[in-house]
Scaffold this active site. Structure first.
Site, PDB file in Angstrom:
ATOM      1  CG  ASP A  47      -6.499  79.375  31.662  1.00  5.64           C
ATOM      2  OD1 ASP A  47      -5.313  79.658  31.904  1.00  5.64           O
ATOM      3  OD2 ASP A  47      -6.836  78.512  30.824  1.00  5.64           O
ATOM      4  CB  SER A  48      -2.758  81.254  35.726  1.00  2.00           C
ATOM      5  OG  SER A  48      -2.843  82.639  35.432  1.00  2.00           O
ATOM      6  CG  ASP A  86      -6.270  82.804  29.165  1.00  2.10           C
ATOM      7  OD1 ASP A  86      -6.093  82.721  27.936  1.00  2.10           O
ATOM      8  OD2 ASP A  86      -5.585  82.200  30.002  1.00  2.10           O
ATOM      9  CE  LYS A 116      -2.953  83.451  27.477  1.00  2.00           C
ATOM     10  NZ  LYS A 116      -3.233  81.987  27.444  1.00  2.00           N
ATOM     11  CD  GLU A 118      -4.121  76.849  26.816  1.00  2.00           C
ATOM     12  OE1 GLU A 118      -4.283  75.628  26.584  1.00  2.00           O
ATOM     13  OE2 GLU A 118      -3.939  77.299  27.963  1.00  2.00           O
ATOM     14  CD  GLU A 185       2.611  77.889  29.897  1.00  2.00           C
ATOM     15  OE1 GLU A 185       1.561  78.385  29.445  1.00  2.00           O
ATOM     16  OE2 GLU A 185       2.707  77.428  31.046  1.00  2.00           O
TER      17      GLU A 185
HETATM   18  O1  KIV Z   1      -3.281  81.772  32.255  1.00  2.00           O
HETATM   19  C1  KIV Z   1      -2.129  82.209  32.245  1.00  2.00           C
HETATM   20  O2  KIV Z   1      -1.643  82.821  33.202  1.00  2.00           O
HETATM   21  C2  KIV Z   1      -1.328  82.006  31.050  1.00  2.00           C
HETATM   22  C3  KIV Z   1       0.118  82.383  31.121  1.00  2.00           C
HETATM   23  C4  KIV Z   1       0.866  81.270  31.745  1.00  2.00           C
HETATM   24  C5  KIV Z   1       0.660  82.766  29.806  1.00  2.00           C
HETATM   25  O3  KIV Z   1      -1.814  81.518  30.084  1.00  2.00           O
END
Ligand code: KIV
Length: 283
Positions: A47-48, A86, A116, A118, A185
């Site tokens: 989600d970055s 994500d 993934k 959180e 992280e």
């Molecule tokens: O969204 C992302 O890029 C991440 C990484 C920082 C692990 O969650």
């Protein structure tokens, strides 16, 4: 030539053998191709994307549709790397049904191999439900950007014994729920090392010191194209400088009349040119 896809046993085997695991983010086809060519084990369609591609201040506005949109070209480009999609903010918080539906879309419509999310103990039930339907899950604890406001901003986690013990408990909960790995992280190196030693599944660090089983970075930070890279990233190239020079070169050539040159110009043969001149004379 066909290439062997990286599998979950490949990734778990690396931890057993003490080999480091590599993961970077990717959000498009050309970068996914490069990641495969570089021999990197896993891709995260993170989600970055919200910050480094879409220009948001934080990952909160990113949607499941955004992740699917960016996972599709990654899946077309990466034939070898294991692809993790994500789960964005609120896509796994409301209910187990919602979590499975959104994760299923990222796998089915996007082409990811895993998702993934959180969170620690509080999301363990959702992780188990996903694993039960056959969706592999990568956990993410320590600094969780989707919860940065409640965590008090972007700062090192696990820097006190008590907070390190809390992260360890979360890591155990994710392992027990069936996660195949866990991202740590911005975690103090000593805490990350203690977690890595005690966990059967690989830890993938980002700003979590050298003791993790693997490392993940945001690819724009690796390339040096994002101006707001975090302090724990390492710039392996200055592509921003290279790209800026290229754009300035184009701008300069066009304004000075140097582009297009003869090589980029396509001409009629002389006979057609004569015909055109006659037609234009009559017009
Ligand atoms: O969204 C992302 O890029 C991440 C990484 C920082 C692990 O969650």
């Amino acid at each position: 030539m066909s290439v062997a896809k990286t599998t979950l046993p490949d990734i778990l085997g690396k931890k057993r053998r003490g080999e480091k695991i590599t993961q970077v983010t990717a959000y498009d086809y050309p970068v996914a191709r490069l990641v495969d060519e570089a021999g990197i084990d896993m891709i995260l369609v993170g989600d970055s994307v919200g910050m480094v591609v879409l220009g948001y201040e934080n990952p909160i506005p990113v949607t499941v549709d955004d992740i699917i949109y960016h996972t599709r070209p990654v899946a077309r480009g990466a034939k070898k790397a294991f692809i993790v999609g994500d789960l964005p903010f609120l896509s796994y918080h409301v209910s187990v049904e919602d979590t499975i539906r959104n994760s299923g879309r990222i796998i089915q419509e996007g082409g990811a191999d895993a998702v993934k999310l959180e969170g620690g103990k509080e999301v363990a039930g959702k992780v188990k439900a996903l694993v039960d339907v056959g969706i592999p899950v990568q956990g993410h604890i320590g600094l969780m950007p989707q919860r940065a406001t409640v965590l008090g901003g972007i700062s090192v986690q696990g820097a006190t014994a008590e907070s390190a013990a809390g992260i360890l408990e979360d890591a155990f909960a994710l392992e027990e729920a069936g996660a195949f790995s866990v991202v740590l992280e911005y975690v103090a190196a000593e805490a990350a090392g203690a977690i890595t030693e005690r966990l059967g599944i690989p830890t993938i660090g980002i700003g979590a010191g050298p003791h993790c089983d693997g490392q993940v970075l945001v690819v724009h930070d690796v390339f040096g194209v994002y101006e707001k890279a975090p302090p724990f990233a390492r710039k392996y190239a200055d592509l921003r400088g290279v790209m800026l020079d290229a754009l300035k070169g184009f701008e300069g050539d066009v304004t000075a009349g140097g582009f297009p040159g003869e090589e980029q110009t396509f001409r009629m043969d002389q006979g057609e040119k004569n015909k055109l001149d006659k037609l234009l004379d009559r017009a």
